[in-house]
Scaffold this active site. Sequence first.
Site, short mmCIF file in Angstrom:
data_model
loop_
_atom_site.label_atom_id
_atom_site.label_comp_id
_atom_site.label_asym_id
_atom_site.label_seq_id
_atom_site.Cartn_x
_atom_site.Cartn_y
_atom_site.Cartn_z
N ASN A 1 33.26 58.14 73.35
CA ASN A 1 32.36 58.60 72.31
C ASN A 1 33.06 58.58 70.96
OD1 ASN A 1 30.72 60.26 70.57
ND2 ASN A 1 29.68 61.08 72.35
N ILE B 1 26.37 57.90 72.91
CA ILE B 1 25.89 58.01 71.54
C ILE B 1 25.11 59.31 71.40
CG2 ILE B 1 24.50 56.95 69.73
CD1 ILE B 1 24.91 54.26 71.01
N ASP B 2 25.67 60.27 70.68
CA ASP B 2 25.01 61.55 70.42
C ASP B 2 24.26 61.46 69.09
OD1 ASP B 2 26.13 62.62 72.74
OD2 ASP B 2 27.93 63.30 71.69
N VAL B 3 22.97 61.74 69.14
CA VAL B 3 22.11 61.48 67.98
C VAL B 3 21.38 62.75 67.54
CG1 VAL B 3 20.21 60.08 67.10
CG2 VAL B 3 21.77 59.13 68.82
N HIS C 1 26.35 61.29 65.77
CA HIS C 1 27.34 62.34 65.55
C HIS C 1 28.48 62.22 66.57
CE1 HIS C 1 24.23 63.97 63.01
NE2 HIS C 1 24.93 65.05 62.73
#
Length: 249
Positions: A103, A129-131, A142
Amino acid sequence: MARVRIIPVLLLQNGGLYKTVKFQKPQYVGDPINTVKIFNEKEADELVLLDYTASRDKRGIDHKKIAEIAGEAFMPMAYGGAIRSFDDAKKVFDDGYEKVVLNSILFSNTALVREIGNVYGAQAVVGSIDVKKNLFGRYKVHGFSGTQSSGKDPVEWAKTLEEAGIGEIMVNSIDRDGTWEGYDLDLVEKVAAAVSVPVIACGGAGGFSDFEKAVQHKASAVAAASMFVYQKKGMGVLISFPTGKRLNN
């Protein structure tokens, strides 16, 4: 038709398992060894174990703990958290994991994807993928447990990761995390439509119907945490898995 994988996500911190809401307010939910044993009995397709604050807190990988957890698992395991180099990844594979989840490190080193993939295969490298939506309603990627915005658009970032050699992408909605309100289907579909690698939907699932909707919006697999570790929203811990239910795409 291919069967869609249903993947429990376990959040590790200080040797215990926790669950967050919108990446905040972590609540202790149990011992990882006992939890993995329950998922063995319930025949989960695979598990994702994330030491979710390791990169943010600049900690290393607790190899003793994660090896102990992997040693109890009868299903494929993926691990993410504080993987900063090929050597870190190699040790995780040696600990008994089939995949590594990358990540925050990818913001500064996308070459790591190919370096790992050249040895273990692209399928062994998952890009997480942190959104989160910003004040203007635009999706932004993010990192570091959701505390830092990269300013990147998730669709363009997914394309970048695919070009870097990623084998799979897990797209996680911070805004939906732990809410039981269902996946951000618009986000899932936009990312999945932009890449050819499998996309795992994560963040917000509250029931089997949410899994079905994610598949209808192009997800190749579905992941969840709250609905697997709680009885219901706002109720106590009860490890569960939809035994006997299958998804196809």
